[in-house]
Motif scaffolding. Structure first.
Motif, mmCIF file in Angstrom:
data_model
loop_
_atom_site.group_PDB
_atom_site.id
_atom_site.type_symbol
_atom_site.label_atom_id
_atom_site.label_comp_id
_atom_site.label_asym_id
_atom_site.label_seq_id
_atom_site.Cartn_x
_atom_site.Cartn_y
_atom_site.Cartn_z
ATOM 1 N N SER A 36 0.841 -1.201 0.000
ATOM 2 C CA SER A 36 0.000 0.000 0.000
ATOM 3 C C SER A 36 0.879 1.256 0.000
ATOM 4 C CB SER A 36 -0.910 -0.026 1.225
ATOM 5 O OG SER A 36 -1.558 1.204 1.378
ATOM 6 N N THR A 37 1.894 1.264 0.846
ATOM 7 C CA THR A 37 2.830 2.395 0.894
ATOM 8 C C THR A 37 3.535 2.553 -0.445
ATOM 9 O OG1 THR A 37 3.168 2.010 3.254
ATOM 10 C CG2 THR A 37 4.812 3.363 2.130
ATOM 11 N N LEU A 38 3.962 1.446 -1.012
ATOM 12 C CA LEU A 38 4.628 1.453 -2.318
ATOM 13 C C LEU A 38 3.731 2.091 -3.374
ATOM 14 C CD1 LEU A 38 6.945 0.381 -4.252
ATOM 15 C CD2 LEU A 38 5.554 -1.662 -4.479
ATOM 16 N N SER A 39 2.510 1.653 -3.417
ATOM 17 C CA SER A 39 1.563 2.168 -4.412
ATOM 18 C C SER A 39 1.309 3.670 -4.227
ATOM 19 C CB SER A 39 0.254 1.394 -4.313
ATOM 20 O OG SER A 39 -0.701 1.907 -5.186
ATOM 21 N N LYS A 40 1.085 4.083 -2.982
ATOM 22 C CA LYS A 40 0.814 5.498 -2.703
ATOM 23 C C LYS A 40 2.006 6.380 -3.093
ATOM 24 C CE LYS A 40 -2.365 4.686 1.112
ATOM 25 N NZ LYS A 40 -2.504 4.649 2.571
ATOM 26 N N LEU A 41 3.206 5.938 -2.712
ATOM 27 C CA LEU A 41 4.395 6.739 -3.016
ATOM 28 C C LEU A 41 4.647 6.804 -4.516
ATOM 29 C CD1 LEU A 41 6.809 5.669 -0.140
ATOM 30 C CD2 LEU A 41 5.887 7.955 -0.560
ATOM 31 N N GLU A 42 4.486 5.684 -5.208
ATOM 32 C CA GLU A 42 4.696 5.700 -6.660
ATOM 33 C C GLU A 42 3.720 6.646 -7.338
ATOM 34 O OE1 GLU A 42 6.648 1.383 -7.771
ATOM 35 O OE2 GLU A 42 4.469 1.505 -7.650
ATOM 36 N N GLN A 43 2.452 6.601 -6.916
ATOM 37 C CA GLN A 43 1.449 7.495 -7.500
ATOM 38 C C GLN A 43 1.769 8.950 -7.197
ATOM 39 O OE1 GLN A 43 -2.391 6.180 -6.140
ATOM 40 N NE2 GLN A 43 -2.268 4.251 -7.285
ATOM 41 N N LYS A 44 2.143 9.222 -5.973
ATOM 42 C CA LYS A 44 2.460 10.598 -5.580
ATOM 43 C C LYS A 44 3.634 11.128 -6.388
ATOM 44 C CE LYS A 44 3.985 13.457 -1.745
ATOM 45 N NZ LYS A 44 4.360 13.537 -0.347
ATOM 46 N N LEU A 45 4.692 10.322 -6.515
ATOM 47 C CA LEU A 45 5.895 10.796 -7.196
ATOM 48 C C LEU A 45 5.724 10.866 -8.717
ATOM 49 C CD1 LEU A 45 8.625 9.034 -5.025
ATOM 50 C CD2 LEU A 45 7.889 11.417 -4.963
ATOM 51 N N GLN A 46 4.723 10.200 -9.252
ATOM 52 C CA GLN A 46 4.427 10.351 -10.678
ATOM 53 C C GLN A 46 3.741 11.681 -10.951
ATOM 54 O OE1 GLN A 46 2.131 6.918 -11.811
ATOM 55 N NE2 GLN A 46 3.937 5.612 -12.027
ATOM 56 N N ASP A 54 10.024 11.051 0.968
ATOM 57 C CA ASP A 54 9.262 10.247 0.016
ATOM 58 C C ASP A 54 10.196 9.363 -0.811
ATOM 59 O OD1 ASP A 54 6.866 11.447 0.820
ATOM 60 O OD2 ASP A 54 6.988 12.988 -0.741
ATOM 61 N N TYR A 55 11.234 9.973 -1.365
ATOM 62 C CA TYR A 55 12.181 9.211 -2.190
ATOM 63 C C TYR A 55 12.927 8.171 -1.365
ATOM 64 C CZ TYR A 55 11.418 12.479 -6.046
ATOM 65 O OH TYR A 55 10.854 13.208 -7.053
ATOM 66 N N TYR A 56 13.267 8.532 -0.128
ATOM 67 C CA TYR A 56 13.984 7.607 0.755
ATOM 68 C C TYR A 56 13.110 6.390 1.091
ATOM 69 C CZ TYR A 56 16.441 5.821 4.856
ATOM 70 O OH TYR A 56 17.077 5.013 5.765
#
Length: 175
Positions: A36-46, A54-56
């Motif tokens: 879930s964290t992976l998905s949220k961060l990938e979406q945010k950074l896109q 976030d990147y860390y």
């Protein structure tokens, strides 16, 4: 007596199955949280430029998944993030060093560990990692120095103690 032994075995089996089921359920929840964290961060950074944190975080998840090249890219972006000036970048440099180490790029890993130590001289994890990479490069004296520095900052550091003792044995030939 003959009837109680099968009952005891059955109870033990049920307890073991219960423990195994709890372990599996716990792992499922942990994995779901990470995904879930992976998905949220990938979406945010896109969509937008993220923070160092976030990147860390995303890079660390990629390290756990052994996606080292992708982790390197994320950590490098983290170092260039808008909030990089006011953020402690030592953990990012350490993680970047680890990603390079995992790809057998030892010289670049050393550079990143040293950068982390420049920012935070008593960063024991970076010292341990620096010692480890020096060991891989067969630079025993430098590895020992890194481990001893780690022990100086954290006297109960079992990893550094164990590795330093092993290296001392290698440096001092037995008579």
């Amino acid at each position: 007596m003959d009837e109680t032994l099968p009952q005891i075995y059955l109870i033990i089996l049920l307890v073991l199955l219960g423990v195994a089921a709890l372990a599996v359920i716990r792992q499922v929840f942990k994995t779901r949280k990470i995904e879930s964290t992976l998905s949220k961060l990938e979406q945010k950074l896109q969509k937008e430029r993220g923070s160092v944190q976030d990147y860390y975080e995303l890079g660390s998840i990629y390290l756990d998944k052994k996606l080292f090249a992708q982790a390197v890219i994320l950590f490098q972006k983290g170092l260039k993030a808008p909030d990089a000036e006011e953020t402690n970048l030592a953990p990012v440099h350490n993680a970047l060093g680890f990603a390079y180490f995992a790809q057998d790029q030892y010289d670049i890993a050393i550079r990143q560990y040293k950068e982390a130590l420049k920012l935070e001289p008593d960063y024991v994890t970076a010292l341990n990692n620096l010692g480890h990479v020096y060991e891989r490069k067969q630079l025993t004296a430098q590895a020992l120095e890194a481990y001893e520095t780690a022990i100086k900052h954290e006297p109960k550091n079992d990893t550094a103690k164990r590795r330093a003792e092993s290296l001392r044995k290698r440096l001092v030939p037995s008579s």
